[in-house]
Motif scaffolding. Sequence first.
Motif, mmCIF file in Angstrom:
data_model
loop_
_atom_site.group_PDB
_atom_site.id
_atom_site.type_symbol
_atom_site.label_atom_id
_atom_site.label_comp_id
_atom_site.label_asym_id
_atom_site.label_seq_id
_atom_site.Cartn_x
_atom_site.Cartn_y
_atom_site.Cartn_z
ATOM 1 N N THR A 143 0.821 -1.215 0.000
ATOM 2 C CA THR A 143 0.000 0.000 0.000
ATOM 3 C C THR A 143 0.856 1.266 0.000
ATOM 4 N N GLN A 144 1.876 1.330 0.876
ATOM 5 C CA GLN A 144 2.673 2.553 0.990
ATOM 6 C C GLN A 144 3.516 2.808 -0.264
ATOM 7 N N THR A 145 3.814 1.750 -1.001
ATOM 8 C CA THR A 145 4.596 1.898 -2.231
ATOM 9 C C THR A 145 3.785 2.538 -3.347
ATOM 10 N N HIS A 146 2.502 2.170 -3.435
ATOM 11 C CA HIS A 146 1.694 2.571 -4.588
ATOM 12 C C HIS A 146 0.643 3.645 -4.293
ATOM 13 N N TRP A 147 0.325 3.858 -3.007
ATOM 14 C CA TRP A 147 -0.764 4.770 -2.670
ATOM 15 C C TRP A 147 -0.313 5.859 -1.694
ATOM 16 N N LEU A 148 -0.840 7.056 -1.886
ATOM 17 C CA LEU A 148 -0.709 8.153 -0.933
ATOM 18 C C LEU A 148 -2.006 8.244 -0.126
ATOM 19 N N HIS A 149 -1.940 8.865 1.049
ATOM 20 C CA HIS A 149 -3.163 9.069 1.821
ATOM 21 C C HIS A 149 -3.148 10.446 2.475
ATOM 22 N N CYS A 150 -4.331 10.932 2.848
ATOM 23 C CA CYS A 150 -4.434 12.247 3.468
ATOM 24 C C CYS A 150 -5.683 12.325 4.337
ATOM 25 N N VAL A 151 -5.711 13.333 5.214
ATOM 26 C CA VAL A 151 -6.898 13.699 5.984
ATOM 27 C C VAL A 151 -7.241 15.129 5.576
ATOM 28 N N PRO A 152 -8.245 15.325 4.699
ATOM 29 C CA PRO A 152 -8.553 16.666 4.193
ATOM 30 C C PRO A 152 -9.090 17.589 5.299
ATOM 31 N N LYS A 153 -8.780 18.868 5.194
ATOM 32 C CA LYS A 153 -9.365 19.850 6.095
ATOM 33 C C LYS A 153 -10.843 20.016 5.771
ATOM 34 N N THR A 154 -11.621 20.420 6.781
ATOM 35 C CA THR A 154 -13.056 20.616 6.572
ATOM 36 C C THR A 154 -13.586 21.652 7.561
ATOM 37 N N LYS A 155 -14.508 22.482 7.112
ATOM 38 C CA LYS A 155 -15.157 23.466 7.992
ATOM 39 C C LYS A 155 -16.317 22.849 8.769
ATOM 40 N N LYS A 156 -16.651 21.597 8.450
ATOM 41 C CA LYS A 156 -17.831 20.958 9.043
ATOM 42 C C LYS A 156 -17.543 20.332 10.406
ATOM 43 N N VAL A 157 -16.270 20.239 10.792
ATOM 44 C CA VAL A 157 -15.906 19.557 12.040
ATOM 45 C C VAL A 157 -15.278 20.554 13.009
ATOM 46 N N ALA A 158 -15.883 20.668 14.206
ATOM 47 C CA ALA A 158 -15.354 21.578 15.227
ATOM 48 C C ALA A 158 -14.679 20.831 16.372
ATOM 49 N N GLU A 159 -14.882 19.508 16.441
ATOM 50 C CA GLU A 159 -14.365 18.731 17.559
ATOM 51 C C GLU A 159 -12.972 18.178 17.253
ATOM 52 N N ALA A 160 -12.292 17.760 18.316
ATOM 53 C CA ALA A 160 -10.941 17.204 18.192
ATOM 54 C C ALA A 160 -10.987 15.737 17.763
ATOM 55 N N ARG A 161 -9.936 15.308 17.071
ATOM 56 C CA ARG A 161 -9.745 13.906 16.718
ATOM 57 C C ARG A 161 -8.331 13.494 17.100
ATOM 58 N N VAL A 162 -8.209 12.331 17.726
ATOM 59 C CA VAL A 162 -6.909 11.731 18.000
ATOM 60 C C VAL A 162 -6.798 10.466 17.160
ATOM 61 N N ASN A 163 -5.704 10.360 16.426
ATOM 62 C CA ASN A 163 -5.444 9.218 15.563
ATOM 63 C C ASN A 163 -4.173 8.515 16.045
ATOM 64 N N LEU A 164 -4.278 7.234 16.346
ATOM 65 C CA LEU A 164 -3.147 6.451 16.825
ATOM 66 C C LEU A 164 -2.727 5.507 15.699
ATOM 67 N N THR A 165 -1.506 5.645 15.215
ATOM 68 C CA THR A 165 -1.022 4.780 14.132
ATOM 69 C C THR A 165 0.054 3.860 14.684
ATOM 70 N N PHE A 166 -0.328 2.596 14.848
ATOM 71 C CA PHE A 166 0.580 1.587 15.390
ATOM 72 C C PHE A 166 1.461 1.046 14.275
ATOM 73 N N ARG A 167 2.779 0.962 14.566
ATOM 74 C CA ARG A 167 3.775 0.665 13.527
ATOM 75 C C ARG A 167 4.799 -0.352 14.024
ATOM 76 N N SER A 168 5.610 -0.847 13.068
ATOM 77 C CA SER A 168 6.703 -1.770 13.388
ATOM 78 C C SER A 168 8.022 -1.154 12.916
ATOM 79 N N MET A 169 8.838 -0.769 13.884
ATOM 80 C CA MET A 169 10.148 -0.224 13.583
ATOM 81 C C MET A 169 11.153 -1.348 13.458
#
Length: 199
Positions: free
Chosen positions: A172-198
Amino acid sequence: MNLFTQHTIPNLLPYDGETVYHGIILTPEQCNFFLRKMLHDIEWRNDEAVIFGKHIVTKRKVAWYGDERFSYTYSNTTKEALPWTKELLELKQRVETVSGNRFNSCLLNLYHSGDEGMAWHSDDEKTLVAGSSIASLSLGAERKFSMKHRRTNEQVSLMLAPGSLLEMKGTTQTHWLHCVPKTKKVAEARVNLTFRSMG
């Protein structure tokens, strides 16, 4: 292709990768509890990047935790992992149980509102185990998550509900990009936890 669902999707991507949406894995009560703990206990810092020689500090905040004091470099800046908190370990165990994968670190993002987002990128840093899974757990506000193929520009989008788990695997990381677009519709906070393997 746009997908809006709270249920498991075996693979969001039409080709060149595997991204599994496991759906909601936490109850609303668990989401509220863990969101409060993340906002209060995590050692948040404004994210930094060096782009074309210019030092940029984002409104969005980040934190980096792991089994060891892993160094993680992206956008020409380096972070050193902090020791796990009790709640992070609980969430890691839950994510590992659902995904069937093991993780040794977690990069957290705090978006205070829809005014903050993440530009197109891929998580392909050399310090990550090649082809390893990245599991993304969402708490707080529901936000749109988009993916774009590097060659064809085909896009896939999904609304990430609070308590939901998305897992990017294989190439996936080789062939695809990803994003979280900005939006005026959301006023609340979001926490995103990305678990990884180093490595």
